[in-house]
Design a protein around this motif. Structure first.
Motif, PDB file in Angstrom:
ATOM      1  N   GLN A 342       0.825  -1.207   0.000  1.00  0.00           N
ATOM      2  CA  GLN A 342       0.000   0.000   0.000  1.00  0.00           C
ATOM      3  C   GLN A 342       0.861   1.260   0.000  1.00  0.00           C
ATOM      4  OE1 GLN A 342      -3.407   0.356  -0.166  1.00  0.00           O
ATOM      5  NE2 GLN A 342      -3.118   2.580  -0.161  1.00  0.00           N
ATOM      6  N   ARG A 343       1.914   1.273   0.828  1.00  0.00           N
ATOM      7  CA  ARG A 343       2.793   2.447   0.864  1.00  0.00           C
ATOM      8  C   ARG A 343       3.501   2.647  -0.467  1.00  0.00           C
ATOM      9  NH1 ARG A 343       3.512   0.652   6.214  1.00  0.00           N
ATOM     10  NH2 ARG A 343       5.214  -0.731   5.583  1.00  0.00           N
ATOM     11  N   ALA A 344       3.968   1.547  -1.043  1.00  0.00           N
ATOM     12  CA  ALA A 344       4.651   1.647  -2.335  1.00  0.00           C
ATOM     13  C   ALA A 344       3.707   2.172  -3.413  1.00  0.00           C
ATOM     14  CB  ALA A 344       5.214   0.285  -2.732  1.00  0.00           C
ATOM     15  N   GLN A 346       0.902   3.970  -2.973  1.00  0.00           N
ATOM     16  CA  GLN A 346       0.520   5.352  -2.709  1.00  0.00           C
ATOM     17  C   GLN A 346       1.658   6.312  -3.026  1.00  0.00           C
ATOM     18  OE1 GLN A 346      -2.784   6.340  -1.741  1.00  0.00           O
ATOM     19  NE2 GLN A 346      -1.829   8.160  -2.627  1.00  0.00           N
ATOM     20  N   ASP A 347       2.876   5.938  -2.654  1.00  0.00           N
ATOM     21  CA  ASP A 347       4.030   6.795  -2.959  1.00  0.00           C
ATOM     22  C   ASP A 347       4.181   6.987  -4.455  1.00  0.00           C
ATOM     23  OD1 ASP A 347       4.538   7.030  -0.280  1.00  0.00           O
ATOM     24  OD2 ASP A 347       6.207   5.602  -0.247  1.00  0.00           O
ATOM     25  N   SER A 348       3.996   5.903  -5.205  1.00  0.00           N
ATOM     26  CA  SER A 348       4.147   5.983  -6.652  1.00  0.00           C
ATOM     27  C   SER A 348       3.060   6.844  -7.281  1.00  0.00           C
ATOM     28  CB  SER A 348       4.119   4.578  -7.253  1.00  0.00           C
ATOM     29  OG  SER A 348       4.296   4.630  -8.647  1.00  0.00           O
ATOM     30  N   VAL A 349       1.822   6.597  -6.903  1.00  0.00           N
ATOM     31  CA  VAL A 349       0.712   7.384  -7.463  1.00  0.00           C
ATOM     32  C   VAL A 349       0.889   8.859  -7.138  1.00  0.00           C
ATOM     33  CG1 VAL A 349      -1.765   7.828  -7.319  1.00  0.00           C
ATOM     34  CG2 VAL A 349      -0.939   5.476  -7.468  1.00  0.00           C
ATOM     35  N   SER A 350       1.200   9.161  -5.882  1.00  0.00           N
ATOM     36  CA  SER A 350       1.299  10.564  -5.443  1.00  0.00           C
ATOM     37  C   SER A 350       2.468  11.291  -6.098  1.00  0.00           C
ATOM     38  CB  SER A 350       1.450  10.621  -3.915  1.00  0.00           C
ATOM     39  OG  SER A 350       0.312  10.084  -3.278  1.00  0.00           O
ATOM     40  N   SER A 351       3.512  10.560  -6.454  1.00  0.00           N
ATOM     41  CA  SER A 351       4.663  11.210  -7.072  1.00  0.00           C
ATOM     42  C   SER A 351       4.451  11.482  -8.554  1.00  0.00           C
ATOM     43  CB  SER A 351       5.918  10.350  -6.884  1.00  0.00           C
ATOM     44  OG  SER A 351       5.810   9.131  -7.603  1.00  0.00           O
ATOM     45  N   HIS A 352       3.534  10.747  -9.182  1.00  0.00           N
ATOM     46  CA  HIS A 352       3.300  10.917 -10.621  1.00  0.00           C
ATOM     47  C   HIS A 352       2.077  11.774 -10.931  1.00  0.00           C
ATOM     48  CE1 HIS A 352       6.497   8.292 -12.085  1.00  0.00           C
ATOM     49  NE2 HIS A 352       6.175   7.419 -11.130  1.00  0.00           N
ATOM     50  N   VAL A 353       1.128  11.832 -10.008  1.00  0.00           N
ATOM     51  CA  VAL A 353      -0.050  12.678 -10.193  1.00  0.00           C
ATOM     52  C   VAL A 353      -0.300  13.394  -8.875  1.00  0.00           C
ATOM     53  CG1 VAL A 353      -2.473  12.791 -10.871  1.00  0.00           C
ATOM     54  CG2 VAL A 353      -1.022  10.975 -11.794  1.00  0.00           C
ATOM     55  N   PHE A 354      -0.216  14.727  -8.894  1.00  0.00           N
ATOM     56  CA  PHE A 354      -0.401  15.500  -7.668  1.00  0.00           C
ATOM     57  C   PHE A 354      -1.891  15.640  -7.366  1.00  0.00           C
ATOM     58  CE2 PHE A 354       3.773  17.899  -8.771  1.00  0.00           C
ATOM     59  CZ  PHE A 354       4.498  16.757  -8.434  1.00  0.00           C
ATOM     60  N   ASN A 372      -7.115 -11.721  -3.379  1.00  0.00           N
ATOM     61  CA  ASN A 372      -6.825 -10.810  -2.274  1.00  0.00           C
ATOM     62  C   ASN A 372      -6.420  -9.441  -2.808  1.00  0.00           C
ATOM     63  OD1 ASN A 372      -7.350 -12.796  -0.415  1.00  0.00           O
ATOM     64  ND2 ASN A 372      -5.208 -13.372  -0.144  1.00  0.00           N
ATOM     65  N   VAL A 373      -7.121  -8.414  -2.348  1.00  0.00           N
ATOM     66  CA  VAL A 373      -6.802  -7.047  -2.754  1.00  0.00           C
ATOM     67  C   VAL A 373      -5.678  -6.560  -1.851  1.00  0.00           C
ATOM     68  CG1 VAL A 373      -7.686  -4.722  -3.112  1.00  0.00           C
ATOM     69  CG2 VAL A 373      -9.188  -6.695  -3.460  1.00  0.00           C
ATOM     70  N   ARG A 374      -4.507  -6.315  -2.430  1.00  0.00           N
ATOM     71  CA  ARG A 374      -3.327  -5.978  -1.642  1.00  0.00           C
ATOM     72  C   ARG A 374      -3.132  -4.477  -1.451  1.00  0.00           C
ATOM     73  NH1 ARG A 374      -2.904 -10.254   1.309  1.00  0.00           N
ATOM     74  NH2 ARG A 374      -1.964 -12.083   0.321  1.00  0.00           N
ATOM     75  N   ALA A 375      -3.683  -3.665  -2.348  1.00  0.00           N
ATOM     76  CA  ALA A 375      -3.534  -2.216  -2.191  1.00  0.00           C
ATOM     77  C   ALA A 375      -4.487  -1.497  -3.122  1.00  0.00           C
ATOM     78  CB  ALA A 375      -2.096  -1.784  -2.476  1.00  0.00           C
ATOM     79  N   LYS A 665       8.701  -2.214  -8.854  1.00  0.00           N
ATOM     80  CA  LYS A 665      10.133  -2.225  -8.541  1.00  0.00           C
ATOM     81  C   LYS A 665      10.354  -2.142  -7.032  1.00  0.00           C
ATOM     82  CE  LYS A 665      11.456  -0.110 -12.954  1.00  0.00           C
ATOM     83  NZ  LYS A 665      11.875   1.151 -13.642  1.00  0.00           N
ATOM     84  N   ALA A 666       9.476  -1.378  -6.346  1.00  0.00           N
ATOM     85  CA  ALA A 666       9.614  -1.227  -4.892  1.00  0.00           C
ATOM     86  C   ALA A 666       9.234  -2.496  -4.149  1.00  0.00           C
ATOM     87  CB  ALA A 666       8.767  -0.054  -4.408  1.00  0.00           C
ATOM     88  N   ILE A 667       8.268  -3.236  -4.666  1.00  0.00           N
ATOM     89  CA  ILE A 667       7.790  -4.415  -3.935  1.00  0.00           C
ATOM     90  C   ILE A 667       8.349  -5.722  -4.470  1.00  0.00           C
ATOM     91  CG2 ILE A 667       5.654  -3.234  -3.286  1.00  0.00           C
ATOM     92  CD1 ILE A 667       4.196  -4.692  -5.422  1.00  0.00           C
ATOM     93  N   ALA A 668       9.172  -5.644  -5.497  1.00  0.00           N
ATOM     94  CA  ALA A 668       9.756  -6.875  -6.056  1.00  0.00           C
ATOM     95  C   ALA A 668      10.526  -7.661  -4.996  1.00  0.00           C
ATOM     96  CB  ALA A 668      10.666  -6.534  -7.236  1.00  0.00           C
TER      97      ALA A 668
END
Length: 780
Positions: A342-344, A346-354, A372-375, A665-668
């Motif tokens: 979830q953190r990965a 959210q960080d990715s979405v927030s950094s690419h679209v403000f 299972n919904v993971r994020a 890439k963050a969760i690999a």
């Protein structure tokens, strides 16, 4: 009776005193009744009338379960959100410190364990004192009476009239309260009443019950409360807001010291202990208990959980009942969200679209073979402020109120899968000029040729060879190639396949432009569909919750995974082999997470939305960036500032793809290094095994027959059919499947019951214009 008791009082006061005496005599039936009877005529009552009114009151007070806060936990058991109407956690008396018990009894009802439902001395003293003063200057209710009042207020469930009646300053209310108190004392022990009282009482600042109060004011538990803390909390119940220590510290300290002095007076503590504690500061260590999904670290996943559960009739017959259980039932809701993922995300979405951009960015992650919904992450946080929203753009409309966005060429994967399932070789080629016209009635729907005499003109936005095969046509997302491929497969099978993989599509979407993604979908829709490819054709419905427990840890309900084989595993293997080329050298090569991955890009006409749906063997994700105006309606991304950059052009690979790529890439590091199952050849024709006919067999016989053919059999839910009740109605898939695939056996519940026709008209779904606004210019 002493004459001087009424000397100097006006007639109204005299009558009021008489009413007090009459009330006491009617309820208690003690010697005082003999004193009150001679004045009954003055007060306007008769002893008989009072007795009858008492007898008419209910014999018992129903004590419903107290509202308690619900916890939502992530997959590892950590709390990600709390939900409540009243912040309360019930605890047994043995888990409340003895000091706290002594403090509350000392200040509220020191003879609680000696008297019955009514503390006669305290009640008479308070009633006469208050009458003489013309107002309430002294409390006289026993703890049992107070519990009755608190219970009536709590069980009013916000009904203002009921709450007003429970608080009404009248003899009628007091009479009712006393009768209920007597019933409670007959039915329950003193310890039970005191425990219930300490769990019911309001301690101010949103804290109901002693456990929530201990956690809120002192960051501790009720069993660990010391003298200083206990005295403060015991003092709050008289007037929680007036003595609120977070806003009125001086008054709170004065009240705390009154409690300490009373405890010393009653020899509960020594004078020395009282003096020492009086000199102390309040010692607050305030810890707020966030309420609702807006305060969660996974806001929109939390919102999805609540709305998903609200659709479950097992949690209540009506929506109101389900809501009360979820917000007041003290539940523990165990979910599937992985907070690392979830953190990965959210960080990715927030950094690419403000959040303030005139665009929405969203990402959903789903685990193959479980659902299972993971994020769930989106660029606009939850709220009413600028750049905030309560619309959940990551889930289907019924769970989030957002209508979704056209998915563009990500829908080509369904046509590809249908082609493979129809034994069209992966080496098959089709002409792919930059522009080509197709007669719309040359496309077959489930009901026959598409009813249109128009010509659908398709344009390419990407280049490829003149006659690409299924590998090249897919990896380069060639529109004219896929229009020709869909012409051969027909629209019906890709449409059915998309539905089987979780996309909710009405029949009206059986149009030639289906392959270019003309129906609105959410990231969760696309993530679950592509998770089906990753899961070798096994589709599992999205599952945000695995289990619900009650306040005692008993399992109320388990949510098992719901999976069916949507397409044969060899077909999924072939699709995976094609789609991994998109990342391993195709449009998505820059997104490679460093382990086997596959995916598909998507862009709609006018660049209103761009997508990337991709997956590894263990996780699927769908990312979208879509232009929206202030009203929330779709508009082009062109020339918008998104993520700090002006988009002069946008595409699935360069605009939405990086959201997916950075997340994976963050969760690999947490994903197993598994590989896809390679198809045995570039053409899967001949690899599929016929599924044996099982309709009309018992489940055990059908299971044996299916497993003997090389498949795995599972029992499905019941379905209405012409087959006798209890026997197998049908198998799904029922034609062909791959060795080892899961075949679901649906059990017959008998024929559908006839219903009497009701009045009213019908209607046909709208048809729309040819192409439905998509002229085939959407690229990969």
């Amino acid at each position: 009776m002493s004459k001087t008791r009424f000397d100097g009082l006006p007639p109204g006061k005299v009558l009021s005193h008489l009413g007090v005496m009459l009330l006491v005599s009617a309820v208690l039936g003690v010697v005082v009744s003999g004193l009150a009877i001679p004045f009954a005529g003055v007060a306007g009552f008769s002893a008989r009338n009072v007795a009858e009114s008492v007898d008419e009151l209910p014999q018992e007070l129903e004590t419903e379960q107290l509202p308690q806060r619900t916890e939502i936990q992530d997959k590892s058991g950590k709390v990600i959100a709390t939900l409540y109407d009243q912040n309360r956690v019930n605890v047994p008396l043995r888990q409340i410190s003895r000091t706290m018990v002594e403090a509350i009894v000392a200040i509220e009802d020191y003879r609680f364990y000696q008297h019955g439902a009514l503390g006669l001395k305290g009640t008479l003293r308070a009633l006469f004192t208050n009458q003489a003063a013309g107002g309430v200057t002294q409390g006289g209710s026993s703890i049992t009476q107070q519990l009755v009042k608190l219970t009536l207020i709590t069980q009013a469930n916000g009904d203002e009239e009921a709450i007003k009646a429970a608080k009404e300053d009248s003899y009628g209310r007091k009479l009712k309260e006393l009768r209920y108190a007597i019933a409670l004392e007959k039915r329950h022990s003193k310890d039970w009443i005191l425990e219930r009282y300490l769990n019911t009482a309001y301690f101010g600042d949103g804290a109901y019950g002693v456990q929530a109060a201990a956690q809120h004011y002192f960051s501790t538990n009720a069993k660990d409360l010391n003298l200083r803390q206990s005295a403060l909390l015991a003092g709050l119940v008289q007037s929680p807001e007036a003595y609120n220590p977070t806003r009125n510290a001086a008054q709170a300290k004065v009240r705390r010291n009154v409690v300490l002095q009373r405890m010393a007076q009653l020899s509960v503590i020594t004078d020395a202990e009282a003096d020492k504690t009086v000199a102390m500061k309040l010692g607050l260590k305030v810890q707020d208990q966030p309420n609702g999904c807006v305060n969660s670290r996974a806001q929109f996943f939390c919102d999805y959980v609540v709305r998903w559960l609200m659709t479950d009739p097992a949690l209540g017959e009506t929506a109101d009942e389900r809501e009360r259980l979820i917000f007041n039932g003290g539940l523990t809701i165990k979910t599937t969200v992985d907070m690392g993922f979830q953190r990965a995300a959210q960080d990715s979405v927030s950094s690419h679209v403000f959040k303030g951009d005139a665009a929405i960015g969203g990402l959903a992650l789903v685990e193959p073979r479980t659902g299972n919904v993971r994020a769930l992450a989106q660029s606009r946080p939850m709220g009413k402020g600028k750049g905030e929203t309560f619309l959940n753009y990551t889930v289907p409309k019924r769970y989030g109120d957002a209508s979704g966005f056209q998915p563009g060429s990500t829908f080509k994967a369904f046509v590809l899968a249908a082609a493979v399932n129809q034994d069209i070789p992966l080496t098959r080629t089709f002409p792919a000029p930059s522009e080509r016209g197709f007669a719309e009635n040359s496309f077959e729907t489930c009901d026959g040729p598409y009813q249109s005499g128009a010509t659908w003109t398709v344009h390419n936005s990407t280049s490829a060879s003149a006659n690409p095969n299924l590998y090249e046509g897919t990896q380069k997302s060639v529109n004219t190639f896929f229009a020709a491929l869909e012409q051969e497969t027909g629209i019906c099978e890709p449409w059915k396949l998309a539905r089987a993989m979780g996309i909710d599509l009405a029949k009206e979407w059986q149009k030639p432009a289906f392959t270019l993604g003309i129906a609105d979908v959410s990231p969760l829709d696309m993530a679950q569909a592509y998770a089906t490819f990753a899961g070798r054709g096994l589709h599992c419905s999205p599952r945000p919750v695995t289990q619900i427990e009650d306040t005692d840890g008993n399992v109320l309900k388990e949510y098992e995974k719901q999976c069916t084989q949507a397409l044969p595993s060899p077909v999924a293997d072939a699709v995976n082999d094609v789609l991994r080329g998109v990342i391993e050298g195709g449009f998505g090569s820059a997104l490679n997470p460093g382990q086997p991955a596959a995916g598909k890009t998507g862009t709609t006409t006018g660049n209103q939305a761009v997508w990337f749906s991709g997956y590894t063997p263990n996780l699927a994700g769908a990312a979208v960036v879509a232009g929206v105006n202030k009203a929330g309606h779709p508009e082009s991304l062109d020339y918008k500032s998104v993520g700090g950059q002006t988009l002069y052009t946008s595409s699935g690979s360069t605009t939405a793809g990086p959201i997916w790529g950075d997340t994976f890439k963050a969760i690999a590091q947490w994903l197993p290094d598994d590989d896809f199952t390679r198809p045995s050849s570039s053409d899967v024709a001949g690899l599929l095994i016929p599924v044996p006919s099982v309709s009309g067999l018992s489940y055990e016989d059908a299971k044996d027959r299916v497993e003997a053919a090389g498949f795995t059999a599972v029992r499905g839910p019941s379905r209405t059919s012409g087959v006798a009740r209890g026997l197998v109605a049908y198998a799904y898939p029922g034609d062909r499947a791959g060795a080892g695939d899961t075949i679901t056996l649906y059990i017959s519940s008998g024929p559908k019951k006839e219903r009497k026709p009701k009045g009213g008209g019908g209607g046909k779904p709208g048809g729309g214009k040819p192409g439905d606004g998509n002229n085939g210019r959407g690229n990969g």
